[in-house]
Design an enzyme around this catalytic site. Structure first.
Site, mmCIF file in Angstrom:
data_model
loop_
_atom_site.group_PDB
_atom_site.id
_atom_site.type_symbol
_atom_site.label_atom_id
_atom_site.label_comp_id
_atom_site.label_asym_id
_atom_site.label_seq_id
_atom_site.Cartn_x
_atom_site.Cartn_y
_atom_site.Cartn_z
ATOM 1 C CD GLN A 129 -2.494 1.230 2.763
ATOM 2 O OE1 GLN A 129 -2.075 0.555 3.699
ATOM 3 N NE2 GLN A 129 -3.586 1.943 2.851
ATOM 4 C CB SER A 132 2.065 7.014 5.153
ATOM 5 O OG SER A 132 0.911 6.696 5.893
ATOM 6 C CD GLU A 247 -5.061 -0.020 6.594
ATOM 7 O OE1 GLU A 247 -3.902 -0.244 6.964
ATOM 8 O OE2 GLU A 247 -5.396 1.025 6.004
ATOM 9 C CG ASN A 377 -5.733 4.442 17.984
ATOM 10 O OD1 ASN A 377 -5.806 3.959 16.857
ATOM 11 N ND2 ASN A 377 -5.598 3.693 19.057
#
Length: 394
Positions: A129, A132, A247, A377
């Site tokens: 993937q 980022s 995901e 988070n």
């Protein structure tokens, strides 16, 4: 809600259970050992994936015409339960079956599906993937990797980071900026890029656990055929969000926390304390029971997610709830294991005299990463606040 499975689902269970009983000896060893042992361990995972593919068990929920079994949503729950019962895990060979494949089935052209889905289902091509970047982590839409049109190609330049399994991957699903003048959530496109293309370089990053699962990936004038565009040009953010939802919900249910609670019980029973075992301490039992209750709550939250999937809708914000709570619970379980181990918590994986071969210290060091992966988070708190609770944006 009726949590019982119908006869068709139970028949599916019996078939998969029989296959596992006959083939689980081909499954790799413990997850920690595999992560720590590099290329040979990855090849071991790939062999397990091929074995499961032979029985069409690699992604049984995929359509039959693409190598799956057309299993229903409830049967995917049965699938996870039977893997846990057998004490084995689904193969860890990138993001093909869990993230990219489901996205391509939703957004891809028929030509793209015919080309890319079968090799995924045969465990012949490994996907990673490319999201980022060094300056675009939680604010993913600020990414700067560029793709400029040149005839029948996009020419890609830029860098990605924290790219899992990139050193072993054959392909990467990549977010690139194709219109630098558009607002940041616009002007992004979703490309499929051959990792063996000239100009692609993957450099492993050493983690605190000592493993090299993450990478930084560089793209220097990489030519990508326009037919490898998924969805529409400049509309890749919609495709990307679909992948993120798969995901965040991919772990589903209790995310293995119930299994870890059982392992924690065994650990507590093995550690001597005041002439008895740690398990004989009521406060220890109470803490593990607390973890178990939270894991059950995660499982039932996962069942709530099924409602959307059974109606044919993509995963919703419940995936963020499970990701947030699951990774936080995992971190607390590992930290409590360190308390139980006392001085033995200082011994690393496979160290002499380490209890449980040092797997708990390895898990503890890795646990913080889970709170960052798939969207930190803190970002999940924002998603839940805005999309679930209806709170105003800050």
């Amino acid at each position: 809600m009726d949590f019982n499975f119908n006869p068709e689902d139970e028949a599916f269970r019996m078939e998969f259970r029989a296959w596992l009983d006959a083939n689980k000896q081909f499954a790799p060893r413990s997850r920690e050992m595999l992560i720590a042992e590099g290329k040979n361990a990855f090849e071991e995972q790939k062999r397990w994936a091929k074995k499961m593919a032979e029985g069409r068990w690699l992604a049984p929920n995929w359509p039959v015409q693409y190598g799956g079994r057309g299993a229903g949503i409830l049967q995917t729950i049965v699938y996870s339960e039977e893997l846990a019962r057998a004490g084995v895990a689904a193969p860890m060979i990138g993001m093909g079956t869990t993230m990219f494949g489901p996205t391509l089935l939703h957004w891809g052209t028929e030509e793209q599906k015919q080309r890319f889905i079968p090799p995924i289902m045969k465990a012949e091509e490994v996907w990673c993937q490319g999201y980022s970047e060094p300056g675009s982590g939680s604010d993913l839409a600020s990414l700067q990797t560029r793709a400029v049109e040149e005839g029948d190609y996009f020419v890609v330049n830029g860098q990605k980071v924290w790219t899992s399994i990139a050193q072993y991957a054959d392909w990467i699903f990549l977010l690139v900026r194709t219109d630098p003048d558009a607002p940041k959530h616009k002007g992004i496109s979703y490309l499929m890029v051959d990792m063996h293309s000239p100009g692609v370089t993957a450099r492993p990053l050493v983690q605190i656990t000592g493993t090299r699962g993450f990478n930084e990936v560089f793209f220097e004038d990489v030519r990508v055929p326009k037919k490898n565009l998924v969805g529409e040009k400049n509309q890749g953010w919609q495709v990307a969000i679909t992948t993120l939802m798969f995901e965040r919900s991919g772990g589903g249910g209790d995310r293995g926390m119930l299994t870890q609670c059982g392992e924690l019980v065994a650990l507590a029973k093995s550690i001597p304390r005041n002439g008895a075992s740690a398990w004989d301490d009521a406060s220890v039992r109470q803490k593990i029971a607390e973890f178990h209750c939270e894991a059950m709550a995660l499982r039932y939250t996962g069942y709530r997610q099924l409602t959307r999937r059974l109606k044919g809708m993509p995963p919703g914000p419940e995936g963020s709830m499970m990701k947030l709570c699951g990774t936080e619970l995992n971190l607390r379980i590992q930290l409590f294991a360190m308390e139980l181990l006392g001085p033995y918590s200082q011994l690393e994986l496979n160290a002499p005299f380490a209890i449980d071969k040092g797997k708990w210290s390895f898990r503890m060091l890795a646990a913080r990463g889970g709170t960052i992966a798939a969207g930190s988070n803190q970002i999940q708190h924002n998603i839940i606040g805005e999309r679930v609770l209806g709170l105003p944006k800050g």
